[in-house]
Design a protein around this motif. Sequence first.
Motif, PDB file in Angstrom:
ATOM      1  N   GLU A 146      21.684  18.116 -27.265  1.00  0.00           N
ATOM      2  CA  GLU A 146      20.505  17.298 -27.579  1.00  0.00           C
ATOM      3  C   GLU A 146      19.206  18.049 -27.249  1.00  0.00           C
ATOM      4  O   GLU A 146      18.214  17.988 -27.987  1.00  0.00           O
ATOM      5  CB  GLU A 146      20.571  15.992 -26.791  1.00  0.00           C
ATOM      6  N   ALA A 147      19.252  18.801 -26.103  1.00  0.00           N
ATOM      7  CA  ALA A 147      18.055  19.573 -25.718  1.00  0.00           C
ATOM      8  C   ALA A 147      17.798  20.682 -26.734  1.00  0.00           C
ATOM      9  O   ALA A 147      16.635  20.945 -27.129  1.00  0.00           O
ATOM     10  CB  ALA A 147      18.262  20.176 -24.333  1.00  0.00           C
ATOM     11  N   LYS A 148      18.835  21.301 -27.193  1.00  0.00           N
ATOM     12  CA  LYS A 148      18.723  22.365 -28.185  1.00  0.00           C
ATOM     13  C   LYS A 148      18.175  21.827 -29.501  1.00  0.00           C
ATOM     14  O   LYS A 148      17.317  22.427 -30.155  1.00  0.00           O
ATOM     15  CB  LYS A 148      20.093  23.009 -28.399  1.00  0.00           C
ATOM     16  N   LYS A 149      18.686  20.652 -29.850  1.00  0.00           N
ATOM     17  CA  LYS A 149      18.251  20.013 -31.091  1.00  0.00           C
ATOM     18  C   LYS A 149      16.769  19.650 -31.012  1.00  0.00           C
ATOM     19  O   LYS A 149      15.997  19.857 -31.959  1.00  0.00           O
ATOM     20  CB  LYS A 149      19.094  18.774 -31.329  1.00  0.00           C
ATOM     21  N   LYS A 150      16.385  19.143 -29.842  1.00  0.00           N
ATOM     22  CA  LYS A 150      14.981  18.743 -29.658  1.00  0.00           C
ATOM     23  C   LYS A 150      14.060  19.943 -29.701  1.00  0.00           C
ATOM     24  O   LYS A 150      12.972  19.920 -30.327  1.00  0.00           O
ATOM     25  CB  LYS A 150      14.855  18.023 -28.307  1.00  0.00           C
ATOM     26  N   ALA A 151      14.551  21.016 -29.036  1.00  0.00           N
ATOM     27  CA  ALA A 151      13.739  22.253 -29.044  1.00  0.00           C
ATOM     28  C   ALA A 151      13.589  22.774 -30.463  1.00  0.00           C
ATOM     29  O   ALA A 151      12.510  23.242 -30.870  1.00  0.00           O
ATOM     30  CB  ALA A 151      14.379  23.287 -28.166  1.00  0.00           C
ATOM     31  N   THR A 152      14.608  22.706 -31.224  1.00  0.00           N
ATOM     32  CA  THR A 152      14.586  23.171 -32.624  1.00  0.00           C
ATOM     33  C   THR A 152      13.597  22.351 -33.439  1.00  0.00           C
ATOM     34  O   THR A 152      12.822  22.877 -34.243  1.00  0.00           O
ATOM     35  CB  THR A 152      15.989  23.069 -33.247  1.00  0.00           C
ATOM     36  N   GLU A 153      13.582  21.078 -33.194  1.00  0.00           N
ATOM     37  CA  GLU A 153      12.699  20.185 -33.939  1.00  0.00           C
ATOM     38  C   GLU A 153      11.230  20.444 -33.578  1.00  0.00           C
ATOM     39  O   GLU A 153      10.330  20.322 -34.413  1.00  0.00           O
ATOM     40  CB  GLU A 153      13.058  18.736 -33.645  1.00  0.00           C
ATOM     41  N   ILE A 197      10.017  23.389 -32.642  1.00  0.00           N
ATOM     42  CA  ILE A 197       9.662  24.724 -33.155  1.00  0.00           C
ATOM     43  C   ILE A 197       9.294  24.656 -34.634  1.00  0.00           C
ATOM     44  O   ILE A 197       8.369  25.323 -35.101  1.00  0.00           O
ATOM     45  CB  ILE A 197      10.810  25.724 -32.921  1.00  0.00           C
ATOM     46  N   LYS A 198       9.915  23.869 -35.403  1.00  0.00           N
ATOM     47  CA  LYS A 198       9.714  23.807 -36.855  1.00  0.00           C
ATOM     48  C   LYS A 198       8.260  23.480 -37.249  1.00  0.00           C
ATOM     49  O   LYS A 198       7.645  24.161 -38.089  1.00  0.00           O
ATOM     50  CB  LYS A 198      10.677  22.818 -37.487  1.00  0.00           C
ATOM     51  N   PRO A 199       7.589  22.489 -36.675  1.00  0.00           N
ATOM     52  CA  PRO A 199       6.173  22.189 -37.054  1.00  0.00           C
ATOM     53  C   PRO A 199       5.222  23.346 -36.685  1.00  0.00           C
ATOM     54  O   PRO A 199       4.305  23.678 -37.432  1.00  0.00           O
ATOM     55  CB  PRO A 199       5.867  20.946 -36.240  1.00  0.00           C
ATOM     56  N   ALA A 200       5.492  23.993 -35.559  1.00  0.00           N
ATOM     57  CA  ALA A 200       4.633  25.106 -35.122  1.00  0.00           C
ATOM     58  C   ALA A 200       4.743  26.265 -36.099  1.00  0.00           C
ATOM     59  O   ALA A 200       3.750  26.905 -36.461  1.00  0.00           O
ATOM     60  CB  ALA A 200       5.023  25.547 -33.725  1.00  0.00           C
TER      61      ALA A 200
END
Length: 265
Positions: free
Chosen positions: A239-246, A248-251
């Motif tokens: 879940e933490a990895k998924k959140k981090a990925t999400e 990163i995408k807008p930036a």
Amino acid sequence: QNLGTIALHFKDYNAAFSHFKVIASLEPQNDTAHFQLALSLIGLQKPQEAMNKLEEVLKINPKYFEVLYYQAFVNHTYLKKVDEAIELYKKYASSAAKDKELKQKATTMISKLEEQKKQAEIQKKMLEEQEKKMKEEEAKRKAEEEKKKQAELKFKELFEKADEAIKDGKFQDAKNNLMECLKINPESKEAKAKIKEVEDKIKTEEEAKKKAEAEAKKKTEEEAKKKAEEEAKVKAEEEAKKKATEEIKPAESEKRESNEKTEIK
């Protein structure tokens, strides 16, 4: 004959016998001489010879009724033939003999012998019953001894089976065999002591089993908990990895747009 009669009267049977033997040999048809000779033989306690001589008297004179009395006397006194004696006394008592005193003696002897016979039959029956009872008791005793022997053998067999079962760790089987031993001999201290020993082993075994089951349960629970914790940790990491990925995408999108604008200028 007078000398012989006197000898008989004074119970000098040897003298009487010698005297009448001479007369009987000289006068073969002298029934009285032969009869007196028979009485001498009775006095000398020679019953069979006396009976033979009495038979000779009857051959000489079938109506010499006193012979019947003395045949009866010899039969019951010496030959122990009670039935024959009774019949001969009865024949004499009912005969035409004129000796009333001797007839009375015969009648008395009939009553006496019949009573003796009756008592003998009662005694015989009692002895037969006693013997039967003794045989039954002996048979019962032997049967009980055999039963006891078989019980002892069965007890020994069951006890040995119990020992083997204990060696094999089959404590309940051992107890079952020992309980059968107690049915045979409820007072057996040996069987009771062995049952106590087996029950202690069964109790120890059950406690060990319960402890093992508790430890296995605890281990299973700990393994399940550990697994759950690991699964939760993995899930949290994902879940933490998924959140981090999400995030990163807008930036990255903003950065691309900024670069594109710069290039246009």
